[in-house]
Design an enzyme around this catalytic site. Structure first.
Site, PDB file in Angstrom:
ATOM      1  N   ASP A  36       0.815  -1.231   0.000  1.00 54.61           N
ATOM      2  CA  ASP A  36       0.000   0.000   0.000  1.00 54.61           C
ATOM      3  C   ASP A  36       0.842   1.272   0.000  1.00 54.61           C
ATOM      4  O   ASP A  36       0.434   2.274  -0.574  1.00 54.61           O
ATOM      5  CB  ASP A  36      -1.061   0.004   1.108  1.00 54.61           C
ATOM      6  CG  ASP A  36      -0.517  -0.015   2.523  1.00 54.61           C
ATOM      7  OD1 ASP A  36       0.692  -0.267   2.703  1.00 54.61           O
ATOM      8  OD2 ASP A  36      -1.308   0.236   3.457  1.00 54.61           O
ATOM      9  N   GLU A 157      -1.721   8.692  11.650  1.00 56.54           N
ATOM     10  CA  GLU A 157      -0.647   7.697  11.849  1.00 56.54           C
ATOM     11  C   GLU A 157       0.714   8.284  11.464  1.00 56.54           C
ATOM     12  O   GLU A 157       1.695   8.135  12.172  1.00 56.54           O
ATOM     13  CB  GLU A 157      -0.872   6.466  10.954  1.00 56.54           C
ATOM     14  CG  GLU A 157      -1.958   5.545  11.389  1.00 56.54           C
ATOM     15  CD  GLU A 157      -1.560   4.573  12.499  1.00 56.54           C
ATOM     16  OE1 GLU A 157      -0.349   4.406  12.765  1.00 56.54           O
ATOM     17  OE2 GLU A 157      -2.482   3.997  13.096  1.00 56.54           O
ATOM     18  N   ASP A 169      -5.322   0.057   6.082  1.00 56.18           N
ATOM     19  CA  ASP A 169      -6.076  -0.246   7.300  1.00 56.18           C
ATOM     20  C   ASP A 169      -7.267   0.697   7.448  1.00 56.18           C
ATOM     21  O   ASP A 169      -8.386   0.278   7.751  1.00 56.18           O
ATOM     22  CB  ASP A 169      -5.180  -0.127   8.542  1.00 56.18           C
ATOM     23  CG  ASP A 169      -3.965  -1.021   8.450  1.00 56.18           C
ATOM     24  OD1 ASP A 169      -3.923  -1.877   7.551  1.00 56.18           O
ATOM     25  OD2 ASP A 169      -3.052  -0.851   9.278  1.00 56.18           O
TER      26      ASP A 169
HETATM   27  C1  GLA Z   1       0.322  -2.161   8.475  1.00 59.29           C
HETATM   28  C2  GLA Z   1       0.103  -0.785   7.863  1.00 59.29           C
HETATM   29  C3  GLA Z   1      -0.581  -0.912   6.493  1.00 59.29           C
HETATM   30  C4  GLA Z   1       0.147  -1.903   5.591  1.00 59.29           C
HETATM   31  C5  GLA Z   1       0.432  -3.211   6.330  1.00 59.29           C
HETATM   32  C6  GLA Z   1       1.312  -4.140   5.546  1.00 59.29           C
HETATM   33  O1  GLA Z   1      -0.901  -2.753   8.783  1.00 59.29           O
HETATM   34  O2  GLA Z   1      -0.682   0.009   8.704  1.00 59.29           O
HETATM   35  O3  GLA Z   1      -0.649   0.356   5.889  1.00 59.29           O
HETATM   36  O4  GLA Z   1       1.332  -1.350   5.088  1.00 59.29           O
HETATM   37  O5  GLA Z   1       1.054  -2.991   7.588  1.00 59.29           O
HETATM   38  O6  GLA Z   1       0.682  -4.549   4.383  1.00 59.29           O
END
Ligand code: GLA
Length: 378
Positions: A36, A157, A169
């Site tokens: 992502d 974040e 997420d």
């Molecule tokens: C965490 C991050 C996401 C993504 C995942 C790995 O959950 O918050 O943005 O990068 O790791 O896929």
């Protein structure tokens, strides 16, 4: 957990009735890991392990209590700055910090009750952000759409909590749909909802080993990907091909080369997974999930012996369609797709296999894909 129960908990803590209740789900990612923040594809689902937050606007500072993690540090929604708030309430505080650019906020008294396992990589932090996001959005009439709320969660974040995470997420948590996983292009933020076939269950296979050192190792992976895309001369790794990588391999260190060698095919696997899910090609789903795990283990180096043992135990269990580590890694959980008709045998065999390999007691929860964050009581 019901909105009556969260109401009672609120009255116990604050001796007043709440006027708002929000619900937010955790998320599980089926495939497309660490793609992502490289502009690529992901395939998460919001799940029915989630949280409720009851709230009441207040003149005093925002005060928060969580049934699972206790008192949060109080803060002022319109002035709180990063580093001021050390406890779990940095997530709601960070959301306030991101939202107040849109409009002034009232402070909130709030109580959180959650059944999202902590440290398992199923995004309890994004759930907190989106729950408080919908509360402030609704109460202060900010008029923010779910996609924008997800972006503000990512801003929280990145700019307040200090993790350089991508958008997966928050998008899953804000925009999940019951019964569906979502194929998300993290560059255009376009979503294609994909129904989970009736005969399959999504199983969260928790190793019981909490994620460790995640933030620093995560940020390091992100900068390694940026280094790779810089050498390859592309805006993001999403834009690179394996041929380009081979041509430039002499210009990069082995570590950077291997990071890109995970990323480029992982993106293609995510696309292929979407097609296989549509065709109900379960063999292909399993193959892609296994490849994803092996690549995260060997090239991206974000797995650990517990996640490897759990995936292996799942692969060897009856009714397994596919399994892999899910989320950022370094501990946490695996996701498995298993046939509903053999779900009990699957869970028993997987947990026994995991225990035999590690001596540890894992946990299996069959989940349903759920709706995104929303106000449940006006
Ligand atoms: C965490 C991050 C996401 C993504 C995942 C790995 O959950 O918050 O943005 O990068 O790791 O896929």
């Amino acid at each position: 957990m019901t909105s009556n129960e969260i109401g009672e908990l609120f009255v116990e803590r604050f001796a007043q009735m709440p006027t708002l209740v929000a619900a937010a789900p955790g998320r599980i990612n089926l495939i497309g890991e660490h793609t992502d923040y490289n502009g690529g594809f992901v395939f998460p689902a919001a799940i029915d392990l989630g949280m409720l937050v009851a709230a009441l606007p207040t003149q005093g500072p925002s005060e928060m209590y969580s049934k699972q993690t206790g008192e949060g540090a109080p803060f002022r929604a319109n002035t709180v700055e990063k580093d001021e708030c050390k406890s779990w309430s940095r997530y709601p505080a960070g959301m306030a910090w991101a939202l107040r650019e849109i409009g002034p906020l009232d402070d909130l008294l709030a109580v959180v009750d959650s059944d999202i396992p902590l440290g398992s990589g199923v995004s309890s932090s994004a759930a907190l952000e989106m729950a408080f996001g919908v509360l402030w959005n609704h109460h202060c009439g900010l008029g923010i759409q779910p996609k924008e709320l997800a972006l503000l969660g990512q801003k929280c974040e990145n700019g307040f909590v200090g993790v350089q995470s991508g958008i997966m997420d928050q998008m899953a948590c804000a925009m999940g749909r019951a019964g569906c996983a979502m194929f998300l292009d993290t560059r255009s933020l376009e979503i294609r909802y994909a129904p989970i076939p009736d005969e399959l269950s999504i199983v969260l296979c928790d190793t019981g080993k909490p994620r460790a050192l995640t933030d620093s190792a995560y940020n390091e992976r992100r900068s390694q990907c940026e280094e790779a895309s810089c050498i390859l001369g592309v805006p993001m790794l999403r834009d690179a091909t394996l041929e380009m990588l081979e041509q430039s391999s002499a210009q990069m260190s082995d570590v950077i080369y291997r990071r890109a060698r995970h990323l480029i095919p992982e993106n293609a696997r995510c696309l292929a997974f979407a097609g296989a899910l549509e065709r109900a090609d379960f063999a292909e789903l399993g193959r892609l999930m296994r490849q994803s795990h092996e690549s995260l283990r060997d090239d991206y180096e974000v797995s650990c012996k517990e996640l490897d043992a759990m995936s292996e135990a799942a692969w060897n269990s009856p009714g397994c369609v596919g399994a892999r580590m899910t989320g950022a890694g370094f501990g946490g959980a695996c996701v498995a797709l298993a046939r509903k008709e053999s779900i009990n045998e699957f869970c028993e065999s997987m947990l026994a296999g995991y225990r035999a390999a590690t001596g540890l007691v894992g946990e299996a929860s069959a989940c349903r894909a759920a709706d995104g964050a929303r106000i449940v009581e006006p």
